[in-house]
Design a protein around this motif. Structure first.
Motif, PDB file in Angstrom:
ATOM      1  N   LEU A 240      62.878  36.243  86.899  1.00 11.40           N
ATOM      2  CA  LEU A 240      63.014  38.289  87.620  1.00 11.40           C
ATOM      3  C   LEU A 240      61.485  38.348  86.552  1.00 11.40           C
ATOM      4  N   GLN A 241      61.879  37.699  85.162  1.00  7.57           N
ATOM      5  CA  GLN A 241      61.157  38.715  83.785  1.00  7.57           C
ATOM      6  C   GLN A 241      59.668  37.558  84.417  1.00  7.57           C
ATOM      7  N   PRO A 242      58.967  36.757  84.761  1.00  2.00           N
ATOM      8  CA  PRO A 242      58.393  36.795  86.083  1.00  2.00           C
ATOM      9  C   PRO A 242      57.180  37.423  86.633  1.00  2.00           C
ATOM     10  N   THR A 243      57.965  37.825  87.454  1.00  4.60           N
ATOM     11  CA  THR A 243      57.958  39.146  88.437  1.00  4.60           C
ATOM     12  C   THR A 243      58.220  39.178  88.362  1.00  4.60           C
ATOM     13  N   VAL A 244      58.625  40.767  87.422  1.00  2.99           N
ATOM     14  CA  VAL A 244      58.234  41.924  87.004  1.00  2.99           C
ATOM     15  C   VAL A 244      56.966  41.979  86.352  1.00  2.99           C
ATOM     16  N   ASP A 245      56.225  40.618  85.564  1.00  2.00           N
ATOM     17  CA  ASP A 245      55.324  41.034  84.511  1.00  2.00           C
ATOM     18  C   ASP A 245      54.157  40.447  85.092  1.00  2.00           C
ATOM     19  N   GLU A 246      54.586  40.683  86.429  1.00  2.00           N
ATOM     20  CA  GLU A 246      53.097  40.231  87.533  1.00  2.00           C
ATOM     21  C   GLU A 246      52.954  41.515  88.352  1.00  2.00           C
ATOM     22  N   MET A 247      54.131  42.326  88.679  1.00  2.00           N
ATOM     23  CA  MET A 247      53.436  43.185  89.105  1.00  2.00           C
ATOM     24  C   MET A 247      52.954  44.296  87.778  1.00  2.00           C
ATOM     25  N   ALA A 248      53.792  44.496  87.066  1.00  2.00           N
ATOM     26  CA  ALA A 248      53.189  45.542  85.443  1.00  2.00           C
ATOM     27  C   ALA A 248      51.760  45.140  85.699  1.00  2.00           C
ATOM     28  N   ARG A 249      51.276  43.537  85.695  1.00  2.00           N
ATOM     29  CA  ARG A 249      50.216  43.478  85.233  1.00  2.00           C
ATOM     30  C   ARG A 249      49.331  43.754  86.245  1.00  2.00           C
ATOM     31  N   ARG A 250      50.212  43.861  87.640  1.00  2.00           N
ATOM     32  CA  ARG A 250      48.995  44.317  88.660  1.00  2.00           C
ATOM     33  C   ARG A 250      48.352  45.567  88.831  1.00  2.00           C
ATOM     34  N   GLY A 251      49.255  46.351  87.782  1.00  3.88           N
ATOM     35  CA  GLY A 251      49.392  47.671  87.291  1.00  3.88           C
ATOM     36  C   GLY A 251      50.098  48.556  88.735  1.00  3.88           C
ATOM     37  N   THR A 252      50.909  47.538  89.157  1.00  2.71           N
ATOM     38  CA  THR A 252      52.048  48.587  90.026  1.00  2.71           C
ATOM     39  C   THR A 252      53.657  48.360  89.863  1.00  2.71           C
ATOM     40  N   PRO A 253      53.558  48.837  88.080  1.00  2.00           N
ATOM     41  CA  PRO A 253      55.112  47.948  88.172  1.00  2.00           C
ATOM     42  C   PRO A 253      56.617  48.534  88.395  1.00  2.00           C
ATOM     43  N   PHE A 254      57.057  47.274  88.570  1.00  2.00           N
ATOM     44  CA  PHE A 254      58.047  47.417  89.085  1.00  2.00           C
ATOM     45  C   PHE A 254      58.850  47.404  88.642  1.00  2.00           C
ATOM     46  N   ALA A 255      60.176  49.416  88.883  1.00  2.00           N
ATOM     47  CA  ALA A 255      60.775  49.472  88.679  1.00  2.00           C
ATOM     48  C   ALA A 255      62.061  49.904  89.436  1.00  2.00           C
ATOM     49  N   GLY A 256      63.833  48.829  89.331  1.00  2.00           N
ATOM     50  CA  GLY A 256      64.423  49.955  90.185  1.00  2.00           C
ATOM     51  C   GLY A 256      65.627  48.652  90.261  1.00  2.00           C
ATOM     52  N   LEU A 257      65.863  48.139  91.251  1.00  2.00           N
ATOM     53  CA  LEU A 257      66.715  46.796  91.277  1.00  2.00           C
ATOM     54  C   LEU A 257      65.838  45.690  92.153  1.00  2.00           C
TER      55      LEU A 257
END
Length: 411
Positions: A240-257
């Motif tokens: 979970l945390q690595p996926t959320v961190d990778e999405m943020a790194r790509r400039g498309t932060p994942f916020a939600g469920l």
């Protein structure tokens, strides 16, 4: 606080019900909603896929939070349209929702983040499909790359069936088969902080013993007494945390469920799939046991303040949901069949009904989809909750009604 839940199904009914029980929520609205949701929310007509219409409705109602339930509106950018009006929304942007909208995209993110998952090939031609099937051998796992309402995956020993499914998809992901039990682990995130919920398990196949074709889910339960200790902490750290961190790194932060479908294989925990929204029917038992105010978690995710919100708390005991589906499901569904017995279901102690595919025909409640409703029960343990849920199911009557008799059996 005023909330607006977008969607028509069981997931949305369960969320609306939890919000209605939240002391800090003064109004719950739902659009378009369903007849069951009318008991806990004010219903409004809107096209869930029309971001402008959803944003207009939210503005007109003066809501503080919009909760987008289903995956299709999220992938279509409905959350973006609401955010553009300056209204808080629980649900990822269209760019972030590609974690569910494209299985190939999700595989790419997992690879970059070092998340353990099945080896896979993305195929667009019959030749690529054949090569991938040869590489992995049976059982064959063939996934439609796009959204398919929970029915885009075929797992089969029959190579011809695997080829046929692939041929019906524009692009497919073919991957190695993962052995072991499957677990659903949901997490609420604001794009930085991640709060996992407790694990649940759902039952995808239509018939007892996991036989027959995949459905959107025929039942679910939580917690999982058999799950390894430390599973949630492990998945938070490695998935979970690595996926959320990778999405943020790509400039498309994942916020939600963020929903991680996991296989507990002989070689360790592996990700089967990601979803970008609450799962259905797992949401139903999870919401029945949630002991934290739901609005605090959703607003924290929507506003980037989740670090200030305590981790979710859970009631003691267990919850079980049993789905009752219409005649012909999942190949087809029957609509307009009279539904009776729901008052008797609600009279069973610790039992409630969540509507999914229902409608009103005059004064009559009728079927209006494949998965018609879920009977949800709580109890001291899984066995007690299961007994109560099935006691409720006995009262549900409509032409061709079907349900599995083995949800959470032997747990």
């Amino acid at each position: 606080m005023k909330t607006l839940v977008i969607g028509t199904g069981g997931r949305e009914h369960a969320l609306a019900r939890a919000l209605a029980q939240d002391p800090s929520v003064s109004e719950v609205h739902a659009a378009p909603g369903n007849p069951g949701m009318a008991a806990v929310a004010t219903l409004h007509q809107v096209d869930p896929m029309d971001g402008v219409a959803v944003a207009d409705l939210a503005e007109r109602l003066g809501v503080d939070l919009v909760v987008v339930g289903p995956e299709a509106p999220l992938v279509a950018g409905v959350a973006d349209a609401v955010t553009a009006r300056g209204i808080n929304v629980f649900g990822p942007s269209a760019a972030a929702a590609q974690l569910e909208g494209s299985k190939a995209f999700a595989k790419d993110v997992m690879e970059a983040a070092g998340v353990p998952t099945a080896r896979a090939f993305v195929c667009t031609t019959p030749e690529e499909v054949a090569a991938a099937l040869d590489e992995f051998g049976p059982p064959y796992v063939v996934k439609d790359d796009g959204l398919a309402a929970g029915k885009g995956v075929v797992v089969t020993e029959d190579r011809d069936a695997a080829v046929e499914h692939a041929a019906g998809c524009e692009r497919v992901v073919i991957e190695e088969y993962l052995d072991g039990p499957e677990v659903s682990l949901f997490a609420i995130t604001d794009g930085t902080t991640v709060h996992p919920l407790q694990p649940a398990q759902d039952f995808k196949r239509i018939h007892d013993g996991d036989q027959g074709p995949n459905t959107g889910g025929m039942g679910a339960y939580t917690p999982l007494p058999w799950a390894p200790p430390g599973l949630v902490a492990e998945v938070l750290e490695t998935v979970l945390q690595p996926t959320v961190d990778e999405m943020a790194r790509r400039g498309t932060p994942f916020a939600g469920l963020l929903y991680a479908g996991l296989a507990l294989t002989s070689r360790g925990t592996r990700v089967v799939e990601f979803n970008a929204r609450f799962g259905d029917p797992e949401t139903q038992p999870l919401m029945a046991l949630l002991d934290s105010p739901l609005s605090d978690l959703l607003v924290g995710a929507a506003t980037g303040t989740l670090a200030d919100v305590p981790a979710p708390r859970w009631k003691d005991g267990a919850a079980v949901a049993v789905v009752v589906a219409s005649k012909g499901y999942p190949e087809s569904s029957s609509s307009g069949d009279l539904i009776t017995g729901l008052d008797a279901v609600e009279a069973v102690e610790d039992v409630h009904v969540i509507h999914a595919g229902t409608a009103m025909s005059g004064d009559d409640l009728v079927t209006a989809g494949g998965r018609v409703l879920a009977v949800v029960a709580t109890g001291a343990d899984v066995a007690a909750a299961r007994a109560a849920a099935y006691a409720g199911v006995t009262h549900v009557e409509f032409e061709g009604a079907q349900h599995r008799s083995d949800i959470a059996a032997g747990i």
